[in-house]
Design a protein around this motif. Structure first.
Motif, PDB file in Angstrom:
ATOM      1  N   THR A 175     -35.581  19.568  -3.705  1.00  0.00           N
ATOM      2  CA  THR A 175     -34.380  19.814  -2.918  1.00  0.00           C
ATOM      3  C   THR A 175     -33.388  20.621  -3.757  1.00  0.00           C
ATOM      4  O   THR A 175     -33.202  20.314  -4.939  1.00  0.00           O
ATOM      5  CB  THR A 175     -33.723  18.482  -2.504  1.00  0.00           C
TER       6      THR A 175
ATOM      7  N   HIS B 229     -27.076  14.223   5.169  1.00  0.00           N
ATOM      8  CA  HIS B 229     -27.934  13.449   6.058  1.00  0.00           C
ATOM      9  C   HIS B 229     -27.829  11.983   5.671  1.00  0.00           C
ATOM     10  O   HIS B 229     -27.243  11.628   4.649  1.00  0.00           O
ATOM     11  CB  HIS B 229     -29.394  13.923   5.970  1.00  0.00           C
TER      12      HIS B 229
ATOM     13  N   PRO C 200     -34.318   7.846   6.311  1.00  0.00           N
ATOM     14  CA  PRO C 200     -34.787   8.657   7.442  1.00  0.00           C
ATOM     15  C   PRO C 200     -35.128   7.791   8.642  1.00  0.00           C
ATOM     16  O   PRO C 200     -35.501   6.621   8.502  1.00  0.00           O
ATOM     17  CB  PRO C 200     -36.029   9.360   6.886  1.00  0.00           C
ATOM     18  N   SER C 201     -34.987   8.362   9.829  1.00  0.00           N
ATOM     19  CA  SER C 201     -35.351   7.666  11.059  1.00  0.00           C
ATOM     20  C   SER C 201     -36.832   7.899  11.364  1.00  0.00           C
ATOM     21  O   SER C 201     -37.576   8.447  10.538  1.00  0.00           O
ATOM     22  CB  SER C 201     -34.471   8.154  12.207  1.00  0.00           C
ATOM     23  N   LYS C 202     -37.249   7.500  12.562  1.00  0.00           N
ATOM     24  CA  LYS C 202     -38.648   7.683  12.926  1.00  0.00           C
ATOM     25  C   LYS C 202     -39.001   9.169  12.937  1.00  0.00           C
ATOM     26  O   LYS C 202     -38.255   9.991  13.449  1.00  0.00           O
ATOM     27  CB  LYS C 202     -38.914   7.068  14.301  1.00  0.00           C
ATOM     28  N   GLY C 203     -40.155   9.481  12.398  1.00  0.00           N
ATOM     29  CA  GLY C 203     -40.573  10.873  12.314  1.00  0.00           C
ATOM     30  C   GLY C 203     -40.139  11.550  11.028  1.00  0.00           C
ATOM     31  O   GLY C 203     -40.443  12.728  10.819  1.00  0.00           O
ATOM     32  N   GLY C 204     -39.434  10.809  10.157  1.00  0.00           N
ATOM     33  CA  GLY C 204     -39.020  11.374   8.881  1.00  0.00           C
ATOM     34  C   GLY C 204     -37.796  12.253   8.946  1.00  0.00           C
ATOM     35  O   GLY C 204     -37.460  12.918   7.958  1.00  0.00           O
ATOM     36  N   THR C 205     -37.119  12.307  10.081  1.00  0.00           N
ATOM     37  CA  THR C 205     -35.929  13.151  10.202  1.00  0.00           C
ATOM     38  C   THR C 205     -34.708  12.418   9.654  1.00  0.00           C
ATOM     39  O   THR C 205     -34.574  11.203   9.790  1.00  0.00           O
ATOM     40  CB  THR C 205     -35.677  13.525  11.666  1.00  0.00           C
ATOM     41  N   ARG C 206     -33.810  13.183   9.042  1.00  0.00           N
ATOM     42  CA  ARG C 206     -32.564  12.645   8.491  1.00  0.00           C
ATOM     43  C   ARG C 206     -31.400  13.305   9.230  1.00  0.00           C
ATOM     44  O   ARG C 206     -31.126  14.483   9.033  1.00  0.00           O
ATOM     45  CB  ARG C 206     -32.457  12.910   6.991  1.00  0.00           C
ATOM     46  N   SER C 207     -30.748  12.553  10.090  1.00  0.00           N
ATOM     47  CA  SER C 207     -29.647  13.098  10.883  1.00  0.00           C
ATOM     48  C   SER C 207     -28.381  13.180  10.048  1.00  0.00           C
ATOM     49  O   SER C 207     -28.203  12.425   9.089  1.00  0.00           O
ATOM     50  CB  SER C 207     -29.402  12.207  12.104  1.00  0.00           C
TER      51      SER C 207
END
Length: 323
Positions: free
Chosen positions: A94, A243, A247-254
């Motif tokens: 990152t 973010h 992470p939420s479901k699916g590995g996404t970080r809102s």
């Protein structure tokens, strides 16, 4: 000088004054020249604490306001979470800034400075409501030990930074400081007792000390003439993050944090046709959450921005407790 409620209502009906609320306190703004500009000496007594603290505004003839404020105690954990997130990013693929060598940081630690800044904001707010003549503060003194310099300096988070706070108060009005044992002696002379339930919303928990300090300067009373208590709780605003940490479901970080919700300042006081006077919380999918000013409970998670009428900026909620 402050006036009585009945007189303020008569002034409002006759057009002599306009009534308005300023962060929970009903105020009257004169529309004509006052009959006299003489003001009596008015003091603000302050009893600092690690979890709760008391403020009292008093003159020789009357006690106008008693405030029990919750301390800002979450900054230390927030700074630590930010530090851990920054260090973890360096071990991932990152983009991040280069690791800087350790530097000795001067000044006041962030968690301690936030505590004193919170007290200073309340003092500035009180000076806008009352013609404050002096501040009387219970001076905090931690126990010191010989040849233990670091312990003596960093033992109490309340003692660190008090000199900075005192210097800021001296810019506003006269400052007097009394030791803790002096406050106890004044309280015992008047026959007043302090409650051992430090986290309770009672006058005897903290405001009894702040009242004694203010009465020491103004005199005029041997017993408190006003035990009504206004409880002030600071709102916590989360710093804007790239973010969420998890992470939420699916590995996404809102995205997470920030102080703006669909164009409204978070914490601001607003009016809703269904829920009345509320304060603004977070936002999601074009909708805004609304919270109760007294309890902080979320009343509505999906209010339409078009239904919200913004009234004023705000950084705390308040409630009135029985004496």
């Amino acid at each position: 000088m402050p006036t009585t409620l009945n007189r303020a209502i008569r002034w409002n009906k006759s057009g002599k004054a306009t009534l308005f609320y300023k962060k929970g306190v009903l105020c009257a703004r004169l529309n004509v020249e006052p009959s006299s500009r003489f003001t009596q000496p008015l003091a603000v007594g302050m009893a600092p604490g690690s979890k709760r603290e008391g403020f009292t505004v008093k003159s020789r003839t009357r006690t106008y306001l008693n405030i029990q404020a919750h301390a800002v105690d979450w900054v230390k954990n927030a700074v630590e979470a930010k530090r851990n997130a920054r260090r973890a990013r360096r071990y991932r693929n990152t983009p991040c800034r280069k690791n800087c060598p350790n530097r000795k940081r001067g000044g006041i630690p962030p968690s301690t400075k936030a505590r004193w800044q919170w007290k200073l904001r309340i003092c500035h707010w009180l000076t806008k409501l009352f013609p404050v003549t002096a501040f009387v503060v219970e001076d905090i003194k931690a126990r010191t030990f010989k040849n233990c310099g670091q312990w003596n300096v960093l033992f109490s988070p309340m003692e660190v930074g008090k000199k900075w706070f005192y210097s800021e108060l001296e810019r506003i009005a006269i400052l007097h400081t009394l030791k803790g044992h002096e406050t106890a002696e004044l309280r015992n002379q008047l026959g007043l007792k302090k409650s051992k339930q430090k986290l309770s919303d009672k006058f005897s928990a903290h405001c009894v000390d702040s009242w004694v300090l203010a009465n020491w300067y103004t005199e005029g009373h041997e017993q408190p003439d006003n035990n009504e208590l206004m409880v002030v709780i600071p709102l916590r605003f989360h710093r804007r993050q790239l973010h969420r940490f998890q992470p939420s479901k699916g590995g996404t970080r809102s995205p997470y944090g920030g102080t703006i919700s669909e164009g409204f300042k978070r914490g601001g006081i607003a009016k809703h046709p269904k829920y009345g006077i509320v304060y603004i919380g977070g936002a999601s999918k074009g909708r805004v959450s609304l919270h109760s000013l007294e309890t902080g409970k979320r009343l509505c998670p999906n209010a339409k921005p078009s239904d919200i009428k913004f009234l004023s900026f705000n950084s705390w909620r308040f409630q009135y407790a029985a004496s």
